[in-house]
Design an enzyme around this catalytic site. Sequence first.
Site, PDB file in Angstrom:
ATOM      1  N   TYR A 209       0.846  -1.202   0.000  1.00 24.58           N
ATOM      2  CA  TYR A 209       0.000   0.000   0.000  1.00 24.58           C
ATOM      3  C   TYR A 209       0.886   1.259   0.000  1.00 24.58           C
ATOM      4  O   TYR A 209       0.702   2.165  -0.822  1.00 24.58           O
ATOM      5  CB  TYR A 209      -0.894  -0.054   1.236  1.00 24.58           C
ATOM      6  CG  TYR A 209      -1.758   1.158   1.492  1.00 24.58           C
ATOM      7  CD1 TYR A 209      -2.759   1.534   0.601  1.00 24.58           C
ATOM      8  CD2 TYR A 209      -1.600   1.915   2.661  1.00 24.58           C
ATOM      9  CE1 TYR A 209      -3.572   2.635   0.866  1.00 24.58           C
ATOM     10  CE2 TYR A 209      -2.405   2.997   2.936  1.00 24.58           C
ATOM     11  CZ  TYR A 209      -3.397   3.363   2.042  1.00 24.58           C
ATOM     12  OH  TYR A 209      -4.201   4.443   2.307  1.00 24.58           O
TER      13      TYR A 209
ATOM     14  N   LYS B  31       1.473   4.100  -2.871  1.00 26.63           N
ATOM     15  CA  LYS B  31       1.200   5.525  -2.621  1.00 26.63           C
ATOM     16  C   LYS B  31       2.424   6.380  -2.964  1.00 26.63           C
ATOM     17  O   LYS B  31       2.284   7.497  -3.454  1.00 26.63           O
ATOM     18  CB  LYS B  31       0.767   5.755  -1.164  1.00 26.63           C
ATOM     19  CG  LYS B  31      -0.625   5.209  -0.838  1.00 26.63           C
ATOM     20  CD  LYS B  31      -1.727   5.952  -1.575  1.00 26.63           C
ATOM     21  CE  LYS B  31      -3.108   5.443  -1.232  1.00 26.63           C
ATOM     22  NZ  LYS B  31      -4.189   6.077  -2.008  1.00 26.63           N
TER      23      LYS B  31
HETATM   24  P1  NAD Z   1     -12.393   2.662   1.293  1.00 23.63           P
HETATM   25  O1  NAD Z   1     -11.738   1.331   1.146  1.00 23.63           O
HETATM   26  O2  NAD Z   1     -13.375   2.857   2.371  1.00 23.63           O
HETATM   27  O3  NAD Z   1     -13.101   3.039  -0.081  1.00 23.63           O
HETATM   28  C1  NAD Z   1     -12.516   2.816  -1.335  1.00 23.63           C
HETATM   29  C2  NAD Z   1     -13.642   2.667  -2.343  1.00 23.63           C
HETATM   30  O4  NAD Z   1     -13.029   2.377  -3.600  1.00 23.63           O
HETATM   31  C3  NAD Z   1     -14.607   1.517  -2.016  1.00 23.63           C
HETATM   32  O5  NAD Z   1     -15.936   1.974  -2.026  1.00 23.63           O
HETATM   33  C4  NAD Z   1     -14.354   0.514  -3.132  1.00 23.63           C
HETATM   34  O6  NAD Z   1     -15.524  -0.185  -3.525  1.00 23.63           O
HETATM   35  C5  NAD Z   1     -13.842   1.405  -4.242  1.00 23.63           C
HETATM   36  N1  NAD Z   1     -13.038   0.679  -5.227  1.00 23.63           N
HETATM   37  C6  NAD Z   1     -12.165  -0.333  -4.997  1.00 23.63           C
HETATM   38  N2  NAD Z   1     -11.642  -0.731  -6.168  1.00 23.63           N
HETATM   39  C7  NAD Z   1     -12.183   0.033  -7.127  1.00 23.63           C
HETATM   40  C8  NAD Z   1     -12.031   0.106  -8.539  1.00 23.63           C
HETATM   41  N3  NAD Z   1     -11.228  -0.731  -9.201  1.00 23.63           N
HETATM   42  N4  NAD Z   1     -12.727   1.042  -9.193  1.00 23.63           N
HETATM   43  C9  NAD Z   1     -13.563   1.880  -8.553  1.00 23.63           C
HETATM   44  N5  NAD Z   1     -13.770   1.859  -7.239  1.00 23.63           N
HETATM   45  C10 NAD Z   1     -13.074   0.945  -6.533  1.00 23.63           C
HETATM   46  O7  NAD Z   1     -11.240   3.750   1.354  1.00 23.63           O
HETATM   47  P2  NAD Z   1     -11.313   5.197   2.016  1.00 23.63           P
HETATM   48  O8  NAD Z   1     -10.948   5.051   3.436  1.00 23.63           O
HETATM   49  O9  NAD Z   1     -12.560   5.882   1.634  1.00 23.63           O
HETATM   50  O10 NAD Z   1     -10.052   5.861   1.319  1.00 23.63           O
HETATM   51  C11 NAD Z   1     -10.160   6.671   0.160  1.00 23.63           C
HETATM   52  C12 NAD Z   1      -8.766   7.066  -0.253  1.00 23.63           C
HETATM   53  O11 NAD Z   1      -8.111   7.744   0.814  1.00 23.63           O
HETATM   54  C13 NAD Z   1      -7.859   5.884  -0.603  1.00 23.63           C
HETATM   55  O12 NAD Z   1      -7.026   6.252  -1.676  1.00 23.63           O
HETATM   56  C14 NAD Z   1      -7.035   5.675   0.636  1.00 23.63           C
HETATM   57  O13 NAD Z   1      -5.782   5.113   0.348  1.00 23.63           O
HETATM   58  C15 NAD Z   1      -6.891   7.102   1.118  1.00 23.63           C
HETATM   59  N6  NAD Z   1      -6.635   7.150   2.576  1.00 23.63           N
HETATM   60  C16 NAD Z   1      -7.605   6.798   3.457  1.00 23.63           C
HETATM   61  C17 NAD Z   1      -7.344   6.855   4.822  1.00 23.63           C
HETATM   62  C18 NAD Z   1      -8.382   6.489   5.853  1.00 23.63           C
HETATM   63  O14 NAD Z   1      -8.063   6.440   7.052  1.00 23.63           O
HETATM   64  N7  NAD Z   1      -9.629   6.239   5.452  1.00 23.63           N
HETATM   65  C19 NAD Z   1      -6.089   7.264   5.273  1.00 23.63           C
HETATM   66  C20 NAD Z   1      -5.101   7.558   4.326  1.00 23.63           C
HETATM   67  C21 NAD Z   1      -5.401   7.527   2.976  1.00 23.63           C
HETATM   68  C1  AKB Z   2      -4.874   2.465   6.529  1.00 23.94           C
HETATM   69  O1  AKB Z   2      -4.820   2.199   7.757  1.00 23.94           O
HETATM   70  O2  AKB Z   2      -4.515   1.714   5.633  1.00 23.94           O
HETATM   71  C2  AKB Z   2      -5.359   3.846   6.158  1.00 23.94           C
HETATM   72  C3  AKB Z   2      -4.212   4.777   5.999  1.00 23.94           C
HETATM   73  C4  AKB Z   2      -3.644   5.446   7.168  1.00 23.94           C
HETATM   74  O3  AKB Z   2      -3.744   4.965   4.901  1.00 23.94           O
HETATM   75  N1  AKB Z   2      -6.299   4.292   7.143  1.00 23.94           N
END
Ligand code: NAD
Ligand code: AKB
Length: 319
Positions: free
Chosen positions: A144, A148
């Site tokens: 992951y 990124k």
């Molecule tokens: P999540 O896993 O809750 O949601 C991701 C969504 O992407 C899901 O609804 C999934 O169905 C969809 N998805 C997966 N594969 C797909 C594809 N091939 N085409 C289209 N849609 C697809 O993730 P999130 O927590 O909402 O995170 C969103 C973004 O933010 C991600 O890039 C994640 O890396 C980043 N991020 C999140 C966090 C966090 O704590 N939530 C922290 C750091 C970074």
């Molecule tokens: C994870 O735990 O993978 C995410 C992130 C910090 O990117 N919430």
Amino acid sequence: MEIEINNILVIGSNGQIGSVLTPALREIHGKSSVVASDIYKKQDNADGLFEILDATDFNVLENIVKKYAITQIYHLAAILSAKGEENPQLAWDVNVNSLMNVLEVSIKHNIKKVFYPSSIAVFGSNASLFNTPQNANLNPATIYGVSKVAGENLAQYYFLKYGLDVRSLRYPGIIGYQSLPGGGTTDYAVDIYHKAVSGDEFNCFLESDTRLPMIYMDDAIKATISLMEASPECIKVRTSYNLSGMSFSPEEIYLSIKKHYPNFKISYKPDFRQNIANSWPRSIDDSSAKNDWNWKPSYDLKNMTRVMISKLSKRYKSA
Ligand code: NAD
Ligand code: AKB
């Protein structure tokens, strides 16, 4: 004066962030200007424009961009840290190849702005654990994190080579009451509130003293929108901005919840996610975001716990 028309595509709109960011963007830009999309459809997708999209499929993405004359893309689709370790090839495919599709479609169809979320997962053992600086050396320990780092560099490359206005944040763990997290290492910090409010004991998959950077959902949405609305001259970092709200350990969040639920119990059973957490910073220096576009978080652990418990207990009572 020319009025700017924004037609926005949110990719991965059903996820933890997308379910909150999509309505927030609809509030600002109008319901008919924001197209939600995800690889699957769910019931509340009927609330606005929605398309099924596998973002690894360039042709489907391009057809949606043309159909709605899209001018901005928020590309949220990804496989997160814990799920990524279970299937590294899928994580690379979704996280990197879908971003390449977004960047390519953006060049081809004159997209004005792209939002790409990165993560604290880009840091590894070469970065200082405390107050990790913006320009720390990046040697992530997870697929992951590797994806990124590649994504951040692609974002900068498309900016430098083509002038594409890609903007990015290194989100810490995000905590909100509206949606459930999708397979990350920081997920425990959402689950713990659900267990407390529903009267259950919480079994934590991290050790009690594993401190990680976190942010309340409202702050994460505020940061995203502020970054995207900032004038281009303010954006000095074209890989991804460090972002922080607070830092705490499982024991600290447990104690903040216990003030509201004195009988709440926690036990600890670390699993493979402990190694992932150990490779990440304990706290983040986000002074570049503060200086460049006035980032300022509003929530600390105490305030977040108060709001999480109040919102979730209303929801559980009415269910
Ligand atoms: P999540 O896993 O809750 O949601 C991701 C969504 O992407 C899901 O609804 C999934 O169905 C969809 N998805 C997966 N594969 C797909 C594809 N091939 N085409 C289209 N849609 C697809 O993730 P999130 O927590 O909402 O995170 C969103 C973004 O933010 C991600 O890039 C994640 O890396 C980043 N991020 C999140 C966090 C966090 O704590 N939530 C922290 C750091 C970074
Ligand atoms: C994870 O735990 O993978 C995410 C992130 C910090 O990117 N919430």
